[in-house]
Design a protein around this motif. Structure first.
Motif, PDB file in Angstrom:
ATOM      1  N   ARG A  43     -17.621  -9.577 -32.327  1.00 54.37           N
ATOM      2  CA  ARG A  43     -18.117 -10.954 -32.393  1.00 54.37           C
ATOM      3  C   ARG A  43     -18.373 -11.381 -33.836  1.00 54.37           C
ATOM      4  O   ARG A  43     -18.095 -12.515 -34.211  1.00 54.37           O
ATOM      5  CB  ARG A  43     -19.387 -11.105 -31.569  1.00 54.37           C
ATOM      6  CG  ARG A  43     -19.150 -11.066 -30.089  1.00 54.37           C
ATOM      7  CD  ARG A  43     -20.456 -11.313 -29.342  1.00 54.37           C
ATOM      8  NE  ARG A  43     -20.308 -11.053 -27.938  1.00 54.37           N
ATOM      9  CZ  ARG A  43     -19.953 -11.953 -27.034  1.00 54.37           C
ATOM     10  NH1 ARG A  43     -19.692 -13.180 -27.428  1.00 54.37           N
ATOM     11  NH2 ARG A  43     -19.850 -11.645 -25.782  1.00 54.37           N
ATOM     12  N   GLN A  44     -18.894 -10.468 -34.652  1.00 49.57           N
ATOM     13  CA  GLN A  44     -19.178 -10.798 -36.044  1.00 49.57           C
ATOM     14  C   GLN A  44     -17.889 -11.049 -36.829  1.00 49.57           C
ATOM     15  O   GLN A  44     -17.810 -11.961 -37.645  1.00 49.57           O
ATOM     16  CB  GLN A  44     -20.006  -9.695 -36.717  1.00 49.57           C
ATOM     17  CG  GLN A  44     -20.461 -10.056 -38.117  1.00 49.57           C
ATOM     18  CD  GLN A  44     -21.320 -11.317 -38.161  1.00 49.57           C
ATOM     19  OE1 GLN A  44     -22.247 -11.474 -37.378  1.00 49.57           O
ATOM     20  NE2 GLN A  44     -21.003 -12.226 -39.080  1.00 49.57           N
ATOM     21  N   VAL A  45     -16.881 -10.243 -36.576  1.00 47.46           N
ATOM     22  CA  VAL A  45     -15.587 -10.425 -37.249  1.00 47.46           C
ATOM     23  C   VAL A  45     -14.981 -11.775 -36.873  1.00 47.46           C
ATOM     24  O   VAL A  45     -14.493 -12.511 -37.733  1.00 47.46           O
ATOM     25  CB  VAL A  45     -14.620  -9.261 -36.911  1.00 47.46           C
ATOM     26  CG1 VAL A  45     -13.214  -9.558 -37.405  1.00 47.46           C
ATOM     27  CG2 VAL A  45     -15.132  -7.955 -37.496  1.00 47.46           C
ATOM     28  N   VAL A  46     -15.049 -12.109 -35.593  1.00 46.25           N
ATOM     29  CA  VAL A  46     -14.518 -13.402 -35.133  1.00 46.25           C
ATOM     30  C   VAL A  46     -15.326 -14.545 -35.743  1.00 46.25           C
ATOM     31  O   VAL A  46     -14.757 -15.539 -36.210  1.00 46.25           O
ATOM     32  CB  VAL A  46     -14.507 -13.475 -33.586  1.00 46.25           C
ATOM     33  CG1 VAL A  46     -14.157 -14.879 -33.109  1.00 46.25           C
ATOM     34  CG2 VAL A  46     -13.531 -12.458 -33.021  1.00 46.25           C
ATOM     35  N   LYS A  47     -16.639 -14.406 -35.769  1.00 37.78           N
ATOM     36  CA  LYS A  47     -17.498 -15.437 -36.363  1.00 37.78           C
ATOM     37  C   LYS A  47     -17.171 -15.620 -37.844  1.00 37.78           C
ATOM     38  O   LYS A  47     -17.048 -16.745 -38.339  1.00 37.78           O
ATOM     39  CB  LYS A  47     -18.969 -15.052 -36.199  1.00 37.78           C
ATOM     40  CG  LYS A  47     -19.922 -16.089 -36.738  1.00 37.78           C
ATOM     41  CD  LYS A  47     -21.370 -15.655 -36.561  1.00 37.78           C
ATOM     42  CE  LYS A  47     -22.279 -16.697 -37.186  1.00 37.78           C
ATOM     43  NZ  LYS A  47     -23.656 -16.247 -37.274  1.00 37.78           N
ATOM     44  N   ASP A  48     -17.009 -14.515 -38.578  1.00 37.61           N
ATOM     45  CA  ASP A  48     -16.661 -14.593 -40.002  1.00 37.61           C
ATOM     46  C   ASP A  48     -15.315 -15.280 -40.209  1.00 37.61           C
ATOM     47  O   ASP A  48     -15.151 -16.093 -41.121  1.00 37.61           O
ATOM     48  CB  ASP A  48     -16.631 -13.198 -40.633  1.00 37.61           C
ATOM     49  CG  ASP A  48     -18.010 -12.585 -40.787  1.00 37.61           C
ATOM     50  OD1 ASP A  48     -19.022 -13.313 -40.648  1.00 37.61           O
ATOM     51  OD2 ASP A  48     -18.081 -11.360 -41.033  1.00 37.61           O
TER      52      ASP A  48
ATOM     53  N   MET B 175     -14.801 -14.108 -24.800  1.00 39.01           N
ATOM     54  CA  MET B 175     -14.001 -13.101 -25.479  1.00 39.01           C
ATOM     55  C   MET B 175     -13.750 -11.932 -24.530  1.00 39.01           C
ATOM     56  O   MET B 175     -14.681 -11.408 -23.931  1.00 39.01           O
ATOM     57  CB  MET B 175     -14.736 -12.587 -26.723  1.00 39.01           C
ATOM     58  CG  MET B 175     -13.923 -11.612 -27.519  1.00 39.01           C
ATOM     59  SD  MET B 175     -14.806 -11.001 -28.970  1.00 39.01           S
ATOM     60  CE  MET B 175     -15.387 -12.481 -29.705  1.00 39.01           C
ATOM     61  N   VAL B 176     -12.500 -11.577 -24.375  1.00 44.38           N
ATOM     62  CA  VAL B 176     -12.129 -10.461 -23.528  1.00 44.38           C
ATOM     63  C   VAL B 176     -11.382  -9.463 -24.398  1.00 44.38           C
ATOM     64  O   VAL B 176     -10.417  -9.823 -25.069  1.00 44.38           O
ATOM     65  CB  VAL B 176     -11.230 -10.912 -22.355  1.00 44.38           C
ATOM     66  CG1 VAL B 176     -10.802  -9.728 -21.513  1.00 44.38           C
ATOM     67  CG2 VAL B 176     -11.945 -11.955 -21.512  1.00 44.38           C
ATOM     68  N   VAL B 177     -11.859  -8.235 -24.391  1.00 45.01           N
ATOM     69  CA  VAL B 177     -11.209  -7.185 -25.161  1.00 45.01           C
ATOM     70  C   VAL B 177     -10.837  -6.082 -24.189  1.00 45.01           C
ATOM     71  O   VAL B 177     -11.691  -5.567 -23.476  1.00 45.01           O
ATOM     72  CB  VAL B 177     -12.146  -6.639 -26.265  1.00 45.01           C
ATOM     73  CG1 VAL B 177     -11.476  -5.515 -27.028  1.00 45.01           C
ATOM     74  CG2 VAL B 177     -12.574  -7.754 -27.199  1.00 45.01           C
ATOM     75  N   GLY B 178      -9.559  -5.737 -24.131  1.00 43.56           N
ATOM     76  CA  GLY B 178      -9.114  -4.666 -23.249  1.00 43.56           C
ATOM     77  C   GLY B 178      -8.022  -5.145 -22.329  1.00 43.56           C
ATOM     78  O   GLY B 178      -7.644  -6.317 -22.342  1.00 43.56           O
TER      79      GLY B 178
END
Length: 121
Positions: free
Chosen positions: A3-8, A88-91
């Motif tokens: 989430r932080q990477v996406v926010k950045d 956000m869906v991961v997988g």
């Protein structure tokens, strides 16, 4: 962390170096993934027809990617990654283990000159 990477990315966008590395990757990987066998060439030609890109797209593709600017990518990142509510869906998809996997084949669709990057018509 994700989430932080996406926010950045939504707030700052990529750096010039990240954009250039991405462009080089997208240009270089195309022949390896889409033109390495008779079946992949045939599939690519069908995809080009389905997407109405024409046979000349293969020659134009690198130039289209090179034309994308850092400002365009930052605007697209802000628009697409800061949407509310965000999901956000991961997988793998639910039930994927029960179904045969099909390879992910991203496609690049050029925008009209007046379109914002990220909008696909």
């Amino acid at each position: 962390m994700v989430r932080q990477v996406v926010k950045d990315m939504a707030e700052k966008g990529p750096t010039e170096a990240e954009l250039e590395a991405s462009k080089k990757y997208l240009i270089g990987v195309y022949a390896i993934k889409h033109l390495d066998s008779s079946s992949s060439i045939a599939a690519t030609l069908v995809d080009l027809q389905l997407d109405n890109l024409g046979l000349g797209y293969i020659q134009r593709r690198a130039a289209l990617i090179d034309e994308v600017t850092l400002d365009q990518v930052k605007a697209a990142a802000k628009k697409l990654l800061s949407a509310e509510p965000a999901i956000m869906v991961v997988g793998p998809p639910l039930g994927a283990k029960d179904k045969p996997r099909t390879p992910f084949r991203p496609s690049f669709s050029p925008c009209d000159a007046g379109d914002e990057i990220g909008s696909v018509g």
